[in-house]
Structure formats: structure tokens, C-alpha cells
Design a protein around this motif. Structure first.
Motif, PDB file in Angstrom:
ATOM      1  N   SER A 208       0.835  -1.203   0.000  1.00 54.37           N
ATOM      2  CA  SER A 208       0.000   0.000   0.000  1.00 54.37           C
ATOM      3  C   SER A 208       0.869   1.251   0.000  1.00 54.37           C
ATOM      4  O   SER A 208       1.642   1.479   0.930  1.00 54.37           O
ATOM      5  CB  SER A 208      -0.920  -0.003   1.226  1.00 54.37           C
ATOM      6  N   ARG A 232      -4.896   5.061  -5.389  1.00 54.13           N
ATOM      7  CA  ARG A 232      -4.987   3.820  -4.596  1.00 54.13           C
ATOM      8  C   ARG A 232      -5.812   2.780  -5.358  1.00 54.13           C
ATOM      9  O   ARG A 232      -5.452   1.605  -5.391  1.00 54.13           O
ATOM     10  CB  ARG A 232      -5.613   4.120  -3.240  1.00 54.13           C
ATOM     11  N   GLN A 235      -3.693   1.283  -8.089  1.00 53.07           N
ATOM     12  CA  GLN A 235      -2.728   0.325  -7.563  1.00 53.07           C
ATOM     13  C   GLN A 235      -3.405  -1.009  -7.267  1.00 53.07           C
ATOM     14  O   GLN A 235      -2.858  -2.072  -7.543  1.00 53.07           O
ATOM     15  CB  GLN A 235      -2.049   0.854  -6.298  1.00 53.07           C
ATOM     16  N   GLN A 236      -4.605  -0.940  -6.704  1.00 50.01           N
ATOM     17  CA  GLN A 236      -5.336  -2.164  -6.414  1.00 50.01           C
ATOM     18  C   GLN A 236      -5.696  -2.906  -7.701  1.00 50.01           C
ATOM     19  O   GLN A 236      -5.653  -4.143  -7.746  1.00 50.01           O
ATOM     20  CB  GLN A 236      -6.600  -1.841  -5.611  1.00 50.01           C
ATOM     21  N   PHE A 257      -0.145  -6.044  -0.133  1.00 49.66           N
ATOM     22  CA  PHE A 257      -1.007  -4.878   0.068  1.00 49.66           C
ATOM     23  C   PHE A 257      -1.736  -4.967   1.414  1.00 49.66           C
ATOM     24  O   PHE A 257      -1.751  -4.004   2.180  1.00 49.66           O
ATOM     25  CB  PHE A 257      -2.026  -4.773  -1.072  1.00 49.66           C
ATOM     26  N   ALA A 261      -1.298  -2.391   5.199  1.00 50.59           N
ATOM     27  CA  ALA A 261      -2.347  -1.429   5.544  1.00 50.59           C
ATOM     28  C   ALA A 261      -1.947  -0.622   6.775  1.00 50.59           C
ATOM     29  O   ALA A 261      -1.515  -1.187   7.785  1.00 50.59           O
ATOM     30  CB  ALA A 261      -3.663  -2.153   5.798  1.00 50.59           C
ATOM     31  N   ASP A 264       1.453   3.056   4.905  1.00 52.82           N
ATOM     32  CA  ASP A 264       1.662   3.754   3.642  1.00 52.82           C
ATOM     33  C   ASP A 264       2.549   4.981   3.818  1.00 52.82           C
ATOM     34  O   ASP A 264       2.991   5.295   4.931  1.00 52.82           O
ATOM     35  CB  ASP A 264       0.311   4.165   3.058  1.00 52.82           C
TER      36      ASP A 264
END
Length: 306
Positions: A208, A232, A235-236, A257, A261, A264
Motif C-alpha cells: 500500500s 490507490r 494500484q489495487q 497490500f 495497511a 503507507d
């Protein structure tokens, strides 16, 4: 990007007359031995660990750290030096897996040239540079800074001026790049299988980089809150593609990822895995620090050993 791994495939002949319990024990024993390598690490800067000391290997332009996640995985598996090769390189794209990559300090051979039929474990962290994620963040920082100055906004807005540029005309340009990168990755994974048919391959996702809420990012990453959400999400989507392509090729996806969490680039300096524009720990900006590489290594080791 600056973000995938493989352990040996086991084929065990079961002797006639051996009971199933004995067979299982032998299988587990041999599998454990094969899982320790030879190990080849492939990838971009999220794998190589730029500016994290000590910087090792050549060319210097690849920015490989002796404490990046491949090195930590090799140590965690108890590998001998001769059984571990890290050929990751800062700035690498999927095409650099099969063609030489020029750097500011020399040329890095095609990464897949490190693979042999003896290779038993491969990790691959790549794809971010194929979609230009670093340049996206740079552009969104510039847009966000100007936007905040011009609008004198507070961090309660959900406007996303940078997203508007990447989705103008109703076309999501980033989504298109992710799909193209997925096609290229599929070809690369097939080539890895051809060169190292006995290897287990692990595709390592990206940790993340930005928080779930853009209101947490201040001067460290002056991006409009709506654009933090946009980046974000992209990226996911990239990580989702990496996972899908890995599974389709018979490889294993490593999720970094989820465990990252709250760590970041907008997190407190003492806990973050990713450094902001002005790093407080030795690392390239908007890249993993040593804590981040350790976190990624833990995710990889947990997956390899499961």
C-alpha cells in the motif's frame, strides 16, 4: 517502481509396498529440501530497494540493496550464497525481463538470463513501471499542489483534478495500460516456465503506497484527497491483474497490500513502509524503506512456506 516468487516443483516416486503415511513423510521432506533453491529474484525498484544500505552488485544503476526482500527471503530460507541470485533492477519493465536494460551506470543483462533448469524458486515483482505509476504520482503531486493553492481547499474535498486528466474523454488510460501490461506479463510467465520448468514462481504484489483516505496526506505527499483515492484504486487494479495473471500461469500471487495497511507513505515515520517525497529513512522517495522490505519478505516467506 517501482512490487512476483517460486519454489521447486516436487515429483516423488512412491515405492511399491510403501504405506501412505510413509509416502507423505518422504514427500514433505523432499519438498522442504527443494524449496530452498536455487532462488532467482526478478523485479523492479520495489524489489531492488534503492538507497537502502548496503547497495550491492552491478551495475550500480540497478540500486540493489543487500537488505531488500529477496535477500531477506534467501536468509529466511537458509540459502547458501551460491544458491541465490538477485537480478532485480530499478526502473525495470516487463520487457527488461527478456532484453538488456540500460541504466545510468551500465547495462543490466536480461533478467531471465539468470534462470536455468536447476532454478527451483523464482520471485517476480514488476508491472508498476509499465503503467507509469511513479510518473502518475509525480504529476498528481504537481496537480494537487497547484489545485490546493488555487482553490485554497481544505482536506475535506473529494475533487480529483489529476484523475480527470487520466480519464478525459471517457477513456481510462491507466486501465488500458494495466490490461496491456497483463498481456505482456502472461508472456513473461510462460517464458519463465520454459526456462525454469521445475521452479515454483511467486508474483509479488505492491504494498500500500497511499492511505484509504486522502485526508491523511499532508505536505509529505500534497495530492488532492480525491486523487489519493484514484491512485490507490489504480494500484489495487494493478495488483488484481498481477494476481489473475499469476494464477492463470500456474504461479502463486503474494499479497503485500493487505499486511501493509496503515504503513503507507502518509503514515507516521516510525511505522511506515513507504517513504514520502522527503524520506526520513534511507530509501528512494515513494519507495519501500528497510521496514517495508522486511514486511514484504515476511509476506513472501509466509506464502512460500504455507
Amino acid at each position: 517502481m517501482g512490487v512476483t516468487l517460486a519454489c521447486g516443483v516436487l515429483i516423488t516416486a512412491v515405492s511399491i509396498g510403501q504405506n501412505s503415511d510413509s509416502s507423505d513423510k518422504n514427500t514433505k521432506s523432499i519438498k522442504s529440501e527443494v524449496a530452498k533453491g536455487p532462488y532467482v529474484a526478478l523485479g523492479d525498484s520495489y524489489t531492488s530497494g534503492p538507497k537502502i544500505p548496503p547497495q550491492t552488485s552491478t551495475p550500480a544503476g540497478c540500486d540493489r540493496s543487500g537488505r531488500n526482500y529477496p535477500a531477506l527471503v534467501a536468509k529466511g530460507l537458509g540459502l547458501k550464497t551460491a544458491d541465490f541470485r538477485d537480478v532485480s533492477c530499478s526502473g525495470a519493465t516487463i520487457s527488461d525481463l527478456t532484453t538488456p536494460q540500460s541504466t545510468s551506470n551500465g547495462t543490466n543483462p536480461a533478467q531471465l538470463s539468470a534462470l536455468t533448469t536447476d532454478t527451483r524458486l523464482v520471485t517476480l515483482g514488476i508491472g508498476g513501471n509499465d503503467i507509469g505509476f511513479s510518473s502518475m504520482i509525480t504529476k498528481c503531486v504537481g496537480t494537487g499542489t497547484l489545485f490546493k493553492l488555487a482553490e485554497r481547499i481544505t482536506d475535506i474535498t473529494d475533487k480529483a483534478p489529476c484523475e480527470e486528466k487520466y480519464t478525459s474523454g471517457g477513456t481510462d488510460k491507466v486501465a488500458q495500460k494495466i490490461r496491456t501490461a497483463g498481456d505482456h506479463l502472461a508472456q513473461a510467465l510462460n517464458e519463465i516456465q520454459r526456462r525454469a520448468p521445475e521452479a515454483r514462481v511467486y508474483v509479488v504484489g505492491y504494498p500500500s503506497i497511499l492511505p484509504a483516505k486522502g485526508t491523511r496526506c499532508g505536505r509529505g505527499l500534497p495530492i488532492a484527497p480525491g486523487d489519493v483515492t484514484f491512485l490507490r484504486q489504480k494500484q489495487q487494479q494493478l495488483n488484481t491483474m498481477l494476481g489473475e495473471r499469476a494464477r492463470a500461469a500456474g504461479a502463486t500471487y503474494v499479497d503485500t497490500f493487505t499486511p501493509s495497511a496503515g504503513h503507507d507513505a502518509c503514515s507516521p515515520a516510525a511505522t511506515r513502509w513507504i517513504e514520502p517525497l522527503k524520506p526520513s529513512s534511507p530509501a528512494a522517495m515513494v519507495h519501500p524503506n528497510e521496514r517495508g522490505e522486511q514486511g514484504m519478505a515476511s509476506a513472501v516467506l509466509s506464502t512460500v512456506k504455507s
